[in-house]
Design an enzyme around this catalytic site. Sequence first.
Site, short mmCIF file in Angstrom:
data_model
loop_
_atom_site.label_atom_id
_atom_site.label_comp_id
_atom_site.label_asym_id
_atom_site.label_seq_id
_atom_site.Cartn_x
_atom_site.Cartn_y
_atom_site.Cartn_z
N PRO A 77 0.77 -1.25 0.00
CA PRO A 77 0.00 0.00 0.00
C PRO A 77 0.80 1.30 0.00
O PRO A 77 0.78 2.08 0.95
CB PRO A 77 -0.85 -0.12 1.26
N CYS A 78 1.46 1.58 -1.12
CA CYS A 78 2.22 2.82 -1.23
C CYS A 78 1.30 4.05 -1.27
O CYS A 78 1.75 5.16 -1.00
CB CYS A 78 3.12 2.78 -2.46
#
Length: 154
Positions: free
Chosen positions: A121-122
């Site tokens: 989850p950047c």
Amino acid sequence: MSSTRWMDSPIGGLRLHTSAGLLTAVEFDAEPRGTRRAETVLDDAQHQLEEYFAGERTTFDLPLANDGTEFQRKVWGELRRIPFGETVTYGEIARSLGYEPGISRAVGAANGANPLPVVVPCHRVIGANGTLTGYAGGPDRKRTLLELEQPGLF
């Protein structure tokens, strides 16, 4: 053997890539093409992404490739630790890895090189001033993903 699959999502078409039983990449702006065949990793990845987009999943349990530099792998490991619905800054990731916050640009570069957006989850990393900076998928996708996780955020 490598395989790909296209899937539709609220953030546009995604192409999922696998090799040697590992999810290797999630690409944005994919167009539908090719034939669909059953493959466990692709089936699982598509199913888990569909659950995530439906608000039914907060974490992913998939075999992931980890191809990158040592620093990139450290940053991507920190990304996986960010809880669903929360955000952190690039400087906070630097500090959690034992670096000075001034290395936040390098953290941003590693974040931008993440080949597995959404799954790793950047999108949960924001600028120090709270802005939605630096997302390879663009600010609209980042906003959509954060809004999915934190309704009413924007």
